[in-house]
Structure formats: structure tokens, C-alpha cells
Design an enzyme around this catalytic site. Structure first.
Site, mmCIF file in Angstrom:
data_model
loop_
_atom_site.group_PDB
_atom_site.id
_atom_site.type_symbol
_atom_site.label_atom_id
_atom_site.label_comp_id
_atom_site.label_asym_id
_atom_site.label_seq_id
_atom_site.Cartn_x
_atom_site.Cartn_y
_atom_site.Cartn_z
ATOM 1 N N HIS A 278 0.839 -1.206 0.000
ATOM 2 C CA HIS A 278 0.000 0.000 0.000
ATOM 3 C C HIS A 278 0.876 1.258 0.000
ATOM 4 O O HIS A 278 0.762 2.091 0.895
ATOM 5 C CB HIS A 278 -0.936 0.072 1.218
ATOM 6 C CG HIS A 278 -1.731 -1.159 1.485
ATOM 7 N ND1 HIS A 278 -2.537 -1.758 0.558
ATOM 8 C CD2 HIS A 278 -1.845 -1.916 2.614
ATOM 9 C CE1 HIS A 278 -3.109 -2.815 1.094
ATOM 10 N NE2 HIS A 278 -2.710 -2.935 2.326
ATOM 11 N N ASP A 329 -4.717 -9.351 0.024
ATOM 12 C CA ASP A 329 -4.821 -8.622 1.290
ATOM 13 C C ASP A 329 -6.005 -9.077 2.155
ATOM 14 O O ASP A 329 -5.927 -10.096 2.831
ATOM 15 C CB ASP A 329 -4.866 -7.122 0.969
ATOM 16 C CG ASP A 329 -4.696 -6.242 2.196
ATOM 17 O OD1 ASP A 329 -4.454 -6.776 3.288
ATOM 18 O OD2 ASP A 329 -4.792 -5.011 2.081
HETATM 19 ZN ZN ZN Z 1 -2.299 -5.778 4.825
#
Ligand code: ZN
Length: 463
Positions: A278, A329
Site C-alpha cells: 500500500h 490482502d
Molecule cells: Zn495488509
């Protein structure tokens, strides 16, 4: 003439140099490719691939237990639901995990990953302790369940035990609902080494570490962790959540005077062993510096969209020769095709253009993104993955050439059909890991039993 069982002839295979005809693959008993030769005559009696083959995709970011809560946070609980309110719900879920439940959830998740064409996974594993926060008798009990689930399903794994030490910048005390995650660098390294003794590395398993985020470790604990890792596993992968939320960027600026990626690049030797998960909120200077460092930007577009994180500046980063890979994720989607599609579509919506992530030398968007995600996913995994070439893992997917997204089209259009077309069942019909077929006709060999165990585990978690 006897034909070795570890041989496959494919009429079409996607090699590092692109689509090639009449490819003969050979691999050894450790599941590593030893020969990949295009324009080969088909040896009499050699097994033939039922369709075109492409390398299996590495998944560079997973929190296995979160699979069980996918779809359960899609309602408005307050006027401004955001990442942090989702996290509170996720923590309540984490509090109820037991070794048996985690084993069942992970096993089913990895079956789903294999069916989707992920042949390897980096598990960012942070629930370590018993429900009261004390260590299990066997400290890596939960991590061991996850490693065993991967081996049972037949997916490759890079296990990344996570260092979570603080609840925020400035060494804020962990919250009570974080008690299952908390370690010191020393206790986390102990846990990793204990797990590694119990489950040593092999062709389908390796280890690294993950400092959770800059808010969850201090500069001193980050360095202690990296020094300890290098004493035992020099060069092993290091993953970190870096800049998922703008709130996190503001807190980092307030605490350190620098943005997260800039701070990390200044305070650690960030290089090809690093995966910055991210890296969503990076400015132009960070974009160029991260690309130059050779680290992988770990992108999880479906989760990032689900959590309202923001857009990663993929075009300037790829143009600067930055490395990317994709992960599932939180597992709202377990499908690399969706990740690549959304990565491109996000840029199209933002810029009101088409084929944004193509470039002059790579006009086919799907092929450019597929290649980038294979290479970056492999780099983040710390294992030789993502290419049909000698010395790489024998992980490949067989496509259905008669699928409407491929049928009657030229090989150069096949990956575009796979990534961008969403019509009916998946065009991935077979999945092989380490040379062994684990998904055939779209079904995993352990699918029914794995699902029954998962269903049972989830009913307890929701109960
Ligand atoms: Zn994560």
C-alpha cells in the site's frame, strides 16, 4: 523410448520473451524447471497441455484470517465509515481466532487462491498469541497452522511473521484489542526461528519478516529486527504496510517531519528485498526514489478500493521503471485478474483516458501488467517464481482456448481476454505447482473437504 513423467508439451506457452509455439517443459523432483525449449518436436507419448500455458501468479500480500469476514462489513455503521471503523470490526474477528479455525480458513483460502491462478502467497501474519495475549506453549502455533495449510493446499509460501509493537507513532502503548499481535524484535525473531526449525525451508516455502507499519514499530525496533534477521537469514524479504491512509501520512509527518516512504528510504537500506505494501500515498519525489530503490510496491487494488484508501500513481511509477506486484490482502476478491483490471481502471477513471498503463514498447496493457506483477511478485516472495524458464519454480496455469474470451483470437490477445473480459467461468482451467496438478477442470483436489471445514470454522466465528 520412455517418457519422463516430469515433461509437458504445450502447443502455446507464455515465456519471458512472449508467446512461443511447441514448447517442451521439463522439471526435476524438487519441482524446479530444468528445461523450457520452444519449437520442439513433441516427443512421442509426452503429456500435452490441454490449452495455452502461462506462469502462475505470486500473491504478495495476504492476511489469511480476514477471508472469513469478507462481505461482512458492507453496511454503514456510522456517518463516516472508513478504514479505521473497518479495522475495529476486523479486530473483533481476530480476537475469536483459534488455531483450528485459522487452519480451516487458511486451507480454504489457499484452495481459492490456487483456483484463481495464484500459485504462491506472501503471508503477512500478525495474530500470534492466545486470546488472552499470552504466548502459546508453542510460540508460533498460529503461524505453523498457516504454513501447514499452504502445504496441504499445495500453494507456495513466503511466511512473514509480523512485528507489531506499538499502537501509534511515538511508541503509543498497544490497545487491549491488539494484545494478540504484540512482540518485541527479540520475541518475534525467536518465534520466526522456532517456526523455521519446525517447518524448514524447501522449494515451496521460505521466510522473511514484516515490520507491520511505521506506526507499529519504532526506528530502534525496526533496526533491531533487520539486524536480527540478517544474522540468521541474510537477504530475506522484508515487507511493511507503508502509506495506505492519508491519516497515517499526516501522523507520520507530525511525528517525524517526513512522509512514510521518504522516512523509510532515509532510515533503512531499502532495496530489492523490500516490499512496500500500500505505497498508495506517495508524492513525485517518493515515486522516483522508490522506483530507483528497486523495492516492490505491493498493490492490492480490490482491498484498497473496498477500504476507500486512494489511488497509487501507477503511471509515473511504472514509467520510472518501478516494480509492482499484486496481493489479495483482505480477500474481498481472490483473483489477480481483478487486481490488474482495477489497477488499470482506477487510472482510466482518474485520468479519463484508456490503456493508461501501456507504454510505447508495451502497447498491450494486460501483458505489461501481467509481466510486471509476475516479476514484482517473485521479487517480493524471495523465491525464483513467475517465469517459465530453467531454474524457476514449475508453477503454471492452463487456459481454456475455447473460452469465449480467447476463442478465435490470436495469442497476442489472449491475456487481454483473461484480464479484461468478465464473462462466465474463469478461463483458468488447470493449475500446477512444483510440476504437480492441483486444480483440474477448475476444481481443486481438496475442494469439498476444505470448504466443509471452512464453513464450520466460520459458523463459530460468527456465532
Ligand atoms: Zn495488509
Amino acid at each position: 523410448m520412455t517418457i519422463d513423467r516430469r515433461t509437458l508439451f504445450a502447443a502455446h506457452a507464455y515465456l519471458p520473451q512472449g508467446w512461443r509455439r511447441d514448447v517442451l517443459l521439463e522439471w526435476n523432483e524438487d519441482g524446479m524447471l530444468t528445461g523450457v525449449v520452444p519449437d520442439s518436436p513433441a516427443p512421442a507419448g509426452a503429456p500435452r497441455a490441454s490449452g495455452p500455458i502461462v506462469p502462475g501468479m505470486p500473491n504478495l500480500h495476504s492476511h489469511a484470517f480476514q477471508r472469513a469476514m469478507a462481505g461482512l462489513a458492507e453496511y454503514r455503521a456510522q456517518a463516516s465509515d472508513n478504514f479505521w471503523s473497518w479495522r475495529d470490526l476486523m479486530y473483533r474477528f481476530a480476537a475469536r481466532i483459534t488455531p483450528e479455525r485459522l487452519a480451516a480458513i487458511a486451507r480454504w483460502l489457499y484452495v481459492e487462491m490456487l483456483k484463481a491462478g495464484y500459485t504462491s502467497v506472501c503471508e503477512f501474519h500478525y495474530v500470534h498469541h492466545a486470546q488472552d495475549g499470552t504466548s502459546y506453549g508453542n510460540a508460533p502455533e498460529l503461524g505453523q497452522c498457516v504454513v501447514d495449510a499452504a502445504s496441504q493446499a499445495g500453494i507456495g509460501m513466503t511466511m512473514l511473521p509480523v512485528l507489531y509493537q506499538y499502537s501509534g507513532f511515538g511508541k503509543r502503548e498497544p490497545r487491549p484489542d491488539q494484545r494478540r499481535f504484540v512482540n518485541t524484535p527479540e520475541s518475534l525473531l525467536d518465534l520466526l526461528l522456532t517456526l523455521r526449525r519446525a517447518r524448514p525451508e524447501h522449494g515451496a516455502l521460505t521466510y522473511g519478516v514484516a515490520p507491520h507499519s511505521l506506526r507499529a514499530v519504532s526506528a530502534a525496533s525496526l533496526h533491531a529486527l533487520l539486524d536480527g534477521l540478517d544474522a540468521h537469514l541474510p537477504g530475506a524479504p522484508v515487507h511493511i504496510h507503508i502509506a495506505e491512509q492519508t491519516g497515517e501520512v499526516q501522523e507520520c509527518l507530525a511525528a517525524t517531519g517526513a512522509r512514510p516512504v521518504a522516512w523509510l528510504l532515509d532510515h533503512a537500506d531499502v532495496n530489492a528485498r523490500w516490499c512496500l505494501v500500500h505505497a498508495t500515498h506517495i508524492d513525485e519525489t517518493e515515486t522516483r526514489a522508490l522506483a530507483a530503490a528497486g523495492a516492490v510496491a505491493g498493490l492490492c487494488p480490490t482491498t484498497e478500493a473496498n477500504l476507500g484508501d486512494g489511488f497509487f500513481p501507477a503511471q509515473p511509477y511504472l514509467d520510472a521503471k518501478g516494480w509492482i506486484g499484486v496481493g489479495s490482502d483482505s480477500h474481498v476478491a481472490v483473483d489477480w485478474r481483478s487486481e490488474l483490471r482495477l489497477l488499470e481502471y482506477g487510472q482510466r477513471l482518474l485520468l479519463r483516458q484508456r490503456n493508461v498503463l501501456a507504454c510505447e514498447t508495451r502497447p498491450q496493457v494486460a501483458e505489461r501488467l501481467f509481466d510486471a506483477a509476475l516479476a514484482g511478485g517473485a521479487r517480493a516472495s524471495g523465491r525464483p517464481l513467475g517465469a517459465l524458464a530453467p531454474g524457476y519454480r514449475a508453477d503454471w496455469l492452463v487456459l481454456d482456448e475455447a473460452h469465449p474470451s480467447l476463442d478465435g483470437r490470436q495469442p497476442g490477445d489472449w491475456l487481454a481476454g483473461v484480464v479484461f473480459c468478465e464473462h462466465g467461468p474463469s478461463p483458468i482451467v488447470e493449475v500446477h505447482t512444483g510440476g504437480r496438478c492441483v486444480v483440474r477442470g477448475g476444481r481443486h483436489e481438496d475442494e469439498a473437504a476444505a470448504y466443509a471445514a471452512y464453513r464450520e470454522a466460520v459458523s463459530h466465528l460468527q456465532g
